[in-house]
Motif scaffolding. Structure first.
Motif, PDB file in Angstrom:
ATOM      1  N   GLU A   9     -10.143   4.981  -2.667  1.00  0.00           N
ATOM      2  CA  GLU A   9      -9.996   3.646  -3.259  1.00  0.00           C
ATOM      3  C   GLU A   9      -8.856   2.854  -2.611  1.00  0.00           C
ATOM      4  O   GLU A   9      -8.736   1.651  -2.784  1.00  0.00           O
ATOM      5  N   ILE A  10      -8.055   3.570  -1.828  1.00  0.00           N
ATOM      6  CA  ILE A  10      -6.929   2.899  -1.193  1.00  0.00           C
ATOM      7  C   ILE A  10      -7.414   1.758  -0.284  1.00  0.00           C
ATOM      8  O   ILE A  10      -6.719   0.771  -0.089  1.00  0.00           O
ATOM      9  N   THR A  51       0.830  -1.201   0.000  1.00  0.00           N
ATOM     10  CA  THR A  51       0.000   0.000   0.000  1.00  0.00           C
ATOM     11  C   THR A  51       0.868   1.257   0.000  1.00  0.00           C
ATOM     12  O   THR A  51       0.598   2.219  -0.724  1.00  0.00           O
ATOM     13  N   TYR A  64      -6.392  12.099   0.208  1.00  0.00           N
ATOM     14  CA  TYR A  64      -6.025  10.826  -0.422  1.00  0.00           C
ATOM     15  C   TYR A  64      -7.238  10.249  -1.145  1.00  0.00           C
ATOM     16  O   TYR A  64      -8.377  10.638  -0.881  1.00  0.00           O
ATOM     17  N   ASP A  65      -6.966   9.298  -2.027  1.00  0.00           N
ATOM     18  CA  ASP A  65      -8.088   8.645  -2.708  1.00  0.00           C
ATOM     19  C   ASP A  65      -8.656   7.566  -1.795  1.00  0.00           C
ATOM     20  O   ASP A  65      -7.920   6.799  -1.199  1.00  0.00           O
ATOM     21  N   VAL A 106       2.088   1.819  -3.378  1.00  0.00           N
ATOM     22  CA  VAL A 106       1.047   2.345  -4.258  1.00  0.00           C
ATOM     23  C   VAL A 106       0.867   3.841  -4.003  1.00  0.00           C
ATOM     24  O   VAL A 106       0.782   4.648  -4.936  1.00  0.00           O
ATOM     25  N   LEU A 107       0.844   4.208  -2.726  1.00  0.00           N
ATOM     26  CA  LEU A 107       0.688   5.623  -2.378  1.00  0.00           C
ATOM     27  C   LEU A 107       1.852   6.439  -2.913  1.00  0.00           C
ATOM     28  O   LEU A 107       1.670   7.508  -3.488  1.00  0.00           O
ATOM     29  N   GLU A 122     -10.192  10.633   2.371  1.00  0.00           N
ATOM     30  CA  GLU A 122     -10.581  11.584   1.347  1.00  0.00           C
ATOM     31  C   GLU A 122     -10.420  13.016   1.824  1.00  0.00           C
ATOM     32  O   GLU A 122      -9.949  13.882   1.088  1.00  0.00           O
ATOM     33  N   ALA A 158       3.719   5.703  -5.420  1.00  0.00           N
ATOM     34  CA  ALA A 158       3.638   5.758  -6.880  1.00  0.00           C
ATOM     35  C   ALA A 158       2.647   6.812  -7.330  1.00  0.00           C
ATOM     36  O   ALA A 158       2.799   7.410  -8.398  1.00  0.00           O
ATOM     37  N   SER A 159       1.587   7.024  -6.504  1.00  0.00           N
ATOM     38  CA  SER A 159       0.609   8.042  -6.900  1.00  0.00           C
ATOM     39  C   SER A 159       1.025   9.418  -6.383  1.00  0.00           C
ATOM     40  O   SER A 159       0.235  10.351  -6.388  1.00  0.00           O
ATOM     41  N   GLY A 160       2.259   9.496  -5.892  1.00  0.00           N
ATOM     42  CA  GLY A 160       2.798  10.791  -5.508  1.00  0.00           C
ATOM     43  C   GLY A 160       2.336  11.285  -4.149  1.00  0.00           C
ATOM     44  O   GLY A 160       2.384  12.462  -3.853  1.00  0.00           O
ATOM     45  N   LYS A 161       1.844  10.376  -3.288  1.00  0.00           N
ATOM     46  CA  LYS A 161       1.387  10.789  -1.960  1.00  0.00           C
ATOM     47  C   LYS A 161       2.345  10.244  -0.904  1.00  0.00           C
ATOM     48  O   LYS A 161       3.047   9.259  -1.108  1.00  0.00           O
TER      49      LYS A 161
END
Lengths: 508, 373
Positions: B323-324, B31, B320-321, B34-35, B316, B37-40
């Protein structure tokens, strides 16, 4: 230990047969030769060159191909597609491949039509495709695992013609079977495997089926002498007119058991000899209520149990030591004490009024482990971590712990080391003295002759012969097992009058 | 001897803990990646989750959700123990809740009795719906995986048909289609806390968990069920009626599935409407896998699941999204299944070789015998 001290030399351009009972170690040996399993020690030499076979691909690269007993073909593909599947790089998947298949098919008389869907083909045709598949991949040595098991006699002849064709073209065939007449008709050399080791290499022109059977089942082990008779005249198990037919995978209704009838008395061991696959397993499962016979009755201690459930039969006093202990007698991943409950969950000390009593079951497991000399560090280890012999001792101990009236023991000492074997024999004899009736199924003729009070021979689902274990020889039994002899087996030197009442008793 | 026994047991415990810990850590790492990678920034997100997830009202929310998930997980786990994959818990609980709501609204009984009848109806309907799959399996050889999936779809259609005004539902004041409201006597107690009200049904869930454990490990029936789940052939030879066991296990699994909708129905909505939660049966599968079909494991799984849902819901607002949540849950299940299998095999092999070595040391004579054979 599955195999040890295996020595086998196969000459080029011959059909070399490998015979042995099921479980003797043939399949393990074949897996090693085909790179599916690694040997702990020893060497394999192909064409004078020592090789290490790590995977089937290595074996194929060395020109060794295998035709499995169970075909590995895709029904919805054509013959051509099946053959090239996985070997597309050899001749592509089009015209060149078709030509290659035609060429091989013609060269060895395989008569294969490349564009037929496999689902339209019969068993014999499928087998030829399997052979062609192997040849297509460049095999010079073919291993055939019980190829005749699925064929009818005419097809067997055709297969043997193919094999002779292959041989004449300089290919080598290793042929695994336990059908002795077939082996004798096609093989140039025979190696016999018993208990995981090669016991003899013989020339088929110099032996007959009888001698081969004797080699296969062995006769060198000391047989336990139990001649003082404990047989009473109280019938314990009576089987009458048992018939069982089953529809095999090809949709043909086969009669597996036919007019089986016998009586076992209190204190009597009835041994059933026979080459495996002649209905012994089905007979046991029918008596246990695991298969439903078409007709016939089973009476235990005067009570008709023909319609009873397996559990009821067990509660009525049948102890069961199955042929395949991993499939039928153990929960491999469960601890020993849970395995002690298996099959006797409704009985003391395992449970009372539907509630398990784990503490009592554990105590009793400790007792079995001690009394039956089960070598284990504790009763909480899984059954899978014990050796075969110790698993078997636990099973025998468990089945004996519920005061059985009848013990069904199928190959009770198979895969068991000699020490445990003697112990299990002792226990059977002990219980027999106390009035237990035993149905003993075995492939080991010495075990049968040594333990039984009465012997019957099973061939193609019928009891075809009977014998007195105190006079019969393994040769005589062997010939009845292959269907060559019937009726009462008599020792030539024996006076017929001596055995007359034996015949009456056994022939019930 | 005793010492070794303890050692093996201790090791087993360690191995048992190793799998879920390994899985959760893996899930966190994935996770985080993934975070990233999404720049968070991942640790901030975990912080937000932990903070929000541990608030008083979140705790109550998580307990209430987990009650439902736990029942679904136990329903699936019971099937798993018998080697049956009951994917149909979803359809079973929805059918059960719907009919229980309809029956419950028609009745006027003294409190306890009213609730009892509703719960019994739910269990019966759930059992029957699952029983269809069981019967199909033993009589026609239909895989329960296929039949329960299809029964889910059928349940959706049946409910859609019956849940309309003029049939078994009515249009309420706000324009919602729903069954009639169950009268007060059919409401189960809630416990008021400062984080909100805790569903009384949580006690039923606890009882179900205890019954599940006791039934499986302490009764003949449970032993037969586990035997049949462990090995078909051994069960047959030992005298278990395997076919009957398949049907019984499906019926039981369905009956427990029938309870899944009860916390919502008896503690919250008191009616079955279009808003009635769906898809909990599938959550149950994840939770059962996570808890390795063990009643305590399933409880932990259910709590973890509810926590992730609650905690990520707030992400949210922190940018953050949301969908995580799905990513975390998906990775956990995948990691758990793989980790358990790896640890199981490793443990079995290790035990085998350990026992072998132990015995080889003390049994030199028997070894000689074997060679001479």
């Amino acid at each position: 230990m599955a195999n040890h001290d295996i020595d086998i030399t196969v000459s080029r351009g011959t059909v070399h047969a490998l015979v042995g009972e099921n479980g003797a170690g043939k399949s393990t040996l074949m897996k090693i030769l085909y790179g599916m399993q690694r040997p702990d020690e020893g060497t394999i030499t192909v064409n004078g060159e020592r090789v290490e076979l790590h995977t089937p691909a290595d074996a194929i690269a060395r020109g060794i191909g295998m035709v499995h007993q169970h075909f590995m073909l895709a029904d919805n593909l054509t013959v051509l597609e099946n053959v090239v599947l996985g070997a597309e790089r050899l001749h592509g998947i089009g015209g060149r491949a078709r030509n290659a298949i035609k060429k091989i098919s013609d060269a060895y008389g395989l008569d294969v039509r490349p564009d037929v869907l496999v689902e339209h083909l019969g068993v014999a045709d499928r087998q030829r495709i399997e052979i062609l598949k192997v040849l297509y991949r460049g095999a010079r040595t073919l291993i055939l695992d019980e190829p005749t098991a699925v064929l009818v006699p005419q097809e067997v002849e055709a297969l043997f013609d193919n094999l002779r064709e292959l041989k004449s073209e300089g290919l080598t065939v290793i042929f695994i079977s336990h059908k002795l007449d077939e082996v004798l008709s096609v093989a140039d050399a025979i190696t016999v495997i018993r208990r995981g080791t090669t016991v003899a290499s013989v020339n088929p022109r110099e032996v007959n089926a009888r001698q081969l059977a004797e080699l296969m089942v062995g006769s060198e082990l000391p047989s336990p002498e139990t001649r003082e008779s404990t047989v009473t005249d109280v019938p314990m198990l009576t089987v009458d007119g048992l018939r069982l037919s089953e529809i095999d995978p090809d949709g043909i209704d086969r009669v597996v058991l036919d007019s089986i009838g016998f009586t076992i008395h209190k204190g009597e061991v009835l041994g059933i000899a026979g080459v495996e696959g002649n209905g012994q397993a089905e007979l046991v499962e029918a008596i246990m209520g695991m298969r439903k016979p078409d007709n016939g009755t089973v009476t235990l201690d005067g009570k008709d149990i023909s319609q009873a459930l397996t559990r009821t039969r067990r509660e009525a006093g049948i102890g069961y030591v199955p042929e395949d202990r991993h499939r039928h007698a153990l929960l491999l991943e469960a601890p020993l004490w849970e395995n002690r409950i298996l099959g006797h969950v409704t009985e003391q000390p395992n449970s009372r009024r539907g509630i398990l009593n784990p503490a009592a079951a554990r105590r009793d497991t400790e007792r079995i482990v001690a009394e039956y000399d089960v070598r284990t560090p504790g009763i909480d280890v899984t059954a899978a971590s014990l050796s075969g012999g110790n698993q078997q001792k636990l099973i025998v101990g468990r089945e004996m712990s519920h005061n059985p009236k009848l013990l069904i023991a199928a190959h009770p000492t198979r895969g068991v080391d000699v020490g445990a074997q003697a112990q299990i024999w002792d226990q059977i004899r002990e219980a027999r003295r106390e009035g237990l009736a035993v149905l003993l199924i075995s492939a080991d003729l010495d075990e049968l002759i040594g333990l039984s009070d009465t012997l019957r021979v099973m061939y193609r689902g019928r009891l075809v012969a009977d014998a007195d274990p105190s006079t019969v020889t393994p040769e005589e039994l062997g010939s009845a097992m292959t269907g060559a002899a019937r009726g009462h087996l008599e020792h030539p030197a024996q006076d017929a009058a001596d055995t007359a009442d034996e015949t009456d008793q056994a022939g019930e | 001897m005793n010492k070794l026994l303890k050692k093996i047991d201790g090791e087993r415990l360690l191995l048992g803990l190793a799998a879920p810990v390994l899985a959760v850590v893996t899930a966190l790492v994935v996770t985080a990646l993934v975070l990233l990678a999404s720049g968070k920034e991942p640790f901030q997100a975990f912080n937000v989750m932990l903070d929000y997830g541990s608030k008083a009202d979140s705790q109550i929310y998580i307990l209430n959700k987990a009650t439902t998930y736990y029942l679904a997980g136990i329903a699936v786990a019971l099937g798993f123990r018998m080697n049956l994959f009951n994917i149909g818990v979803d359809g079973q609980y929805r059918m059960a809740a719907f009919f229980a709501a309809v029956v419950g609204a028609q009745l006027h009984l003294p409190g306890v009795l009213h609730i009892l009848v509703i719960v019994l109806v739910a269990m019966l309907v759930g059992a029957m719906w699952a029983g269809i799959a069981g019967l199909l399996k033993v009589t026609r050889g239909v895989s329960e995986v296929i039949s329960t999936i299809m029964l889910n779809a059928i349940a959706t259609s049946v409910i859609a048909y019956l849940l309309s005004p003029g049939r078994l539902a009515e249009l309420d004041a706000s324009g919602n289609v729903s069954t009639k409201v169950i009268p007060d006597s059919g409401h189960l107690f809630n416990i008021a806390t400062k984080g909100g009200s805790l569903y009384g049904f949580i006690f039923v869930a606890v009882i179900v968990g205890i019954a599940f454990w006791w039934g499986l490990s302490r009764t003949r029936f449970g032993f037969d069920l586990r035997t049949a789940g462990g090995s078909d052939s051994a069960a047959l030879a030992s005298g278990v009626n395997v076919k009957r066991m398949v049907v019984t296990a499906m019926l039981l699994s369905g009956a427990i599935a029938g309870l899944v909708g009860m916390p919502e129905l008896l503690n919250n909505s008191y009616q079955y409407s279009l808003n009635f939660p769906t898809g909990i049966g599938f959550t149950g599968i994840s939770v059962a896998l996570l808890g390795r079909n063990n009643p305590i494991g399933v409880a932990i799984g259910a709590l973890l699941w509810a926590f992730i849902e609650r905690a990520t819901g707030h992400l949210e607002f922190a940018g953050y999204d949301k969908e995580i949540a799905g990513v975390v849950q998906g990775v956990i299940v995948l990691a758990v299944v793989i980790a358990y299998e790896l640890v199981r095999r490793y443990g079995l092999r290790r035990q085998q070789s350990r026992v072998g070595r132990q015995l080889a040391a003390q049994a030199v004579p028997s070894k000689n015998q074997e060679v001479s054979a």
